[in-house]
Motif scaffolding. Sequence first.
Motif, mmCIF file in Angstrom:
data_model
loop_
_atom_site.group_PDB
_atom_site.id
_atom_site.type_symbol
_atom_site.label_atom_id
_atom_site.label_comp_id
_atom_site.label_asym_id
_atom_site.label_seq_id
_atom_site.Cartn_x
_atom_site.Cartn_y
_atom_site.Cartn_z
ATOM 1 N N ASN A 1 50.205 46.049 38.782
ATOM 2 C CA ASN A 1 49.699 45.882 37.443
ATOM 3 C C ASN A 1 48.411 47.008 37.472
ATOM 4 O OD1 ASN A 1 51.459 43.854 36.564
ATOM 5 N ND2 ASN A 1 49.994 42.448 37.385
ATOM 6 N N ALA A 2 48.121 47.847 38.373
ATOM 7 C CA ALA A 2 46.920 48.681 38.674
ATOM 8 C C ALA A 2 47.365 49.862 37.288
ATOM 9 C CB ALA A 2 46.987 49.274 39.762
ATOM 10 N N VAL A 3 46.132 50.373 36.818
ATOM 11 C CA VAL A 3 46.480 51.314 35.758
ATOM 12 C C VAL A 3 46.816 52.550 36.630
ATOM 13 C CG1 VAL A 3 45.230 52.543 33.666
ATOM 14 C CG2 VAL A 3 45.013 50.118 34.252
ATOM 15 N N ALA A 4 47.725 53.432 36.148
ATOM 16 C CA ALA A 4 48.144 54.665 36.360
ATOM 17 C C ALA A 4 47.272 55.747 36.064
ATOM 18 C CB ALA A 4 49.376 55.211 36.192
ATOM 19 N N TRP A 5 46.649 56.560 37.068
ATOM 20 C CA TRP A 5 45.733 57.514 36.422
ATOM 21 C C TRP A 5 46.522 58.819 36.426
ATOM 22 C CZ3 TRP A 5 42.839 61.312 39.508
ATOM 23 C CH2 TRP A 5 41.657 62.119 38.679
ATOM 24 N N LYS A 6 46.444 59.725 35.432
ATOM 25 C CA LYS A 6 47.192 60.853 35.085
ATOM 26 C C LYS A 6 46.416 62.015 35.381
ATOM 27 C CE LYS A 6 51.207 59.114 34.261
ATOM 28 N NZ LYS A 6 52.277 59.294 35.012
ATOM 29 N N GLY A 7 45.236 61.753 35.829
ATOM 30 C CA GLY A 7 44.343 63.106 36.089
ATOM 31 C C GLY A 7 43.553 63.736 34.804
ATOM 32 N N GLU A 8 43.502 62.873 33.803
ATOM 33 C CA GLU A 8 42.765 63.054 32.574
ATOM 34 C C GLU A 8 41.706 61.972 32.513
ATOM 35 O OE1 GLU A 8 45.648 63.284 29.413
ATOM 36 O OE2 GLU A 8 46.368 65.074 30.220
ATOM 37 N N GLY A 9 40.366 62.615 32.339
ATOM 38 C CA GLY A 9 39.293 61.553 32.121
ATOM 39 C C GLY A 9 38.898 61.012 33.554
ATOM 40 N N PRO A 10 38.010 59.927 33.433
ATOM 41 C CA PRO A 10 37.556 59.400 34.681
ATOM 42 C C PRO A 10 38.602 58.312 35.136
ATOM 43 C CG PRO A 10 36.473 58.351 32.814
ATOM 44 C CD PRO A 10 37.072 59.800 32.257
ATOM 45 N N ARG A 11 38.567 58.442 36.487
ATOM 46 C CA ARG A 11 39.797 57.257 36.999
ATOM 47 C C ARG A 11 39.278 55.806 36.333
ATOM 48 N NH1 ARG A 11 42.595 58.622 41.746
ATOM 49 N NH2 ARG A 11 42.188 60.543 42.615
ATOM 50 N N PRO A 12 40.472 55.108 36.088
ATOM 51 C CA PRO A 12 40.013 53.649 35.659
ATOM 52 C C PRO A 12 39.697 52.703 36.835
ATOM 53 C CG PRO A 12 42.637 54.014 35.939
ATOM 54 C CD PRO A 12 41.754 55.519 36.191
ATOM 55 N N ALA A 13 38.715 52.029 36.451
ATOM 56 C CA ALA A 13 38.135 50.914 37.396
ATOM 57 C C ALA A 13 39.173 49.944 37.870
ATOM 58 C CB ALA A 13 37.024 50.194 36.829
ATOM 59 N N PRO A 14 39.352 49.767 39.038
ATOM 60 C CA PRO A 14 40.391 48.750 39.687
ATOM 61 C C PRO A 14 39.886 47.625 39.196
ATOM 62 C CG PRO A 14 38.865 49.429 41.431
ATOM 63 C CD PRO A 14 38.496 50.128 40.061
ATOM 64 N N GLY A 15 41.166 46.848 38.867
ATOM 65 C CA GLY A 15 41.021 45.462 38.465
ATOM 66 C C GLY A 15 40.948 44.261 39.544
ATOM 67 N N PRO A 16 40.694 43.145 39.327
ATOM 68 C CA PRO A 16 40.867 42.089 40.354
ATOM 69 C C PRO A 16 42.228 42.038 41.088
ATOM 70 C CG PRO A 16 40.503 40.994 38.160
ATOM 71 C CD PRO A 16 40.401 42.525 37.936
ATOM 72 N N VAL A 17 42.419 41.843 42.312
ATOM 73 C CA VAL A 17 43.587 41.799 42.888
ATOM 74 C C VAL A 17 43.915 40.308 43.242
ATOM 75 C CG1 VAL A 17 45.203 42.480 44.849
ATOM 76 C CG2 VAL A 17 43.512 44.315 43.889
ATOM 77 N N THR A 18 45.157 39.917 42.688
ATOM 78 C CA THR A 18 45.402 38.298 42.813
ATOM 79 C C THR A 18 46.053 38.511 44.308
ATOM 80 O OG1 THR A 18 45.696 38.224 40.499
ATOM 81 C CG2 THR A 18 46.576 36.545 42.089
ATOM 82 N N ARG A 19 45.673 37.569 45.290
ATOM 83 C CA ARG A 19 46.215 37.239 46.457
ATOM 84 C C ARG A 19 46.574 35.869 46.512
ATOM 85 N NH1 ARG A 19 41.464 40.329 47.832
ATOM 86 N NH2 ARG A 19 42.152 42.316 48.895
ATOM 87 N N LYS A 20 47.708 35.842 47.233
ATOM 88 C CA LYS A 20 48.374 34.377 47.496
ATOM 89 C C LYS A 20 47.167 33.861 48.586
ATOM 90 C CE LYS A 20 53.086 35.583 46.117
ATOM 91 N NZ LYS A 20 54.394 35.656 47.038
ATOM 92 N N GLU A 21 47.492 32.392 48.388
ATOM 93 C CA GLU A 21 46.775 31.816 49.421
ATOM 94 C C GLU A 21 47.138 31.943 50.888
ATOM 95 O OE1 GLU A 21 45.658 26.983 50.113
ATOM 96 O OE2 GLU A 21 46.623 27.615 48.425
ATOM 97 N N GLY A 22 46.224 32.191 51.615
ATOM 98 C CA GLY A 22 46.719 32.500 53.097
ATOM 99 C C GLY A 22 46.982 33.723 53.541
ATOM 100 N N SER A 23 46.892 34.678 52.583
ATOM 101 C CA SER A 23 47.561 36.374 52.715
ATOM 102 C C SER A 23 46.034 36.905 53.320
ATOM 103 C CB SER A 23 47.604 37.017 51.482
ATOM 104 O OG SER A 23 46.599 36.922 50.444
ATOM 105 N N THR A 24 46.436 38.067 53.843
ATOM 106 C CA THR A 24 45.081 38.828 54.659
ATOM 107 C C THR A 24 44.410 39.398 53.563
ATOM 108 O OG1 THR A 24 46.702 39.436 56.294
ATOM 109 C CG2 THR A 24 44.562 40.490 56.092
ATOM 110 N N PRO A 25 42.765 38.984 53.704
ATOM 111 C CA PRO A 25 42.099 39.630 52.465
ATOM 112 C C PRO A 25 41.960 41.376 52.517
ATOM 113 C CG PRO A 25 40.796 38.579 54.207
ATOM 114 C CD PRO A 25 42.077 38.349 54.430
#
Length: 209
Positions: free
Chosen positions: A185-209
């Motif tokens: 669900n990360a916002v795609a950056w098309k090269g115009e304006g500043p890069r969008p700030a990354p949002g929180p990444v949802t990880r499944k329980e037990g996955s590698t951080p």
Amino acid sequence: MSPPRPAPEALTRRRLLKRGLFGGALLALGGSAALATRGGLSLPLPPEGLQVLGPREYATLQALARRAFPPRPGWPDADTARVALTADGLLARGDPAVAKEVKDLLGLFDNALAGFLFAGRVTPFSRLAPEAQDAAFEAWRTSRLVLLRTGHQALRTLVYSAYYVHPAAAAATGYVPPEGFHDANAVAWKGEGPRPAPGPVTRKEGSTP
């Protein structure tokens, strides 16, 4: 009474030579135009359609991918991995300026006139025999021209990136990506304006951080 017309200038050897050179240049330009418009490989377009690449650019990139990833046991070949289609998707999600440069680069790479000027061949890359395609691509890697060496690296990176995105190719490497590493669900950056700030990444329980 009209003034006398000047006598026609004698056709000296020097003038004849100049005309001959001029005519030769025109013939060369005519031949160059024929080379520049010489058709390349034509492939059926994917039913999903293309977002960035044109039909010829798509065929050229797939021809290059076929040399990079020929059929071999345990690995998908370039057609199975649909390398050119995946590369088209990667370019569509990236900077439009980069996509245009790649399109221009593919046009140059398959252009018969460019092939003649750089390597003395008059056949577009996509229509060369497999061994000749290998030699043509290697010639770009070892060229004294920075443009060609940079182009070789760019096309190689694009083809390899698109190939290893395919699940079968990734599985063949034995590498299992950690869950939650990619945020779909990360916002795609098309090269115009500043890069969008990354949002929180949802990880499944037990996955590698």
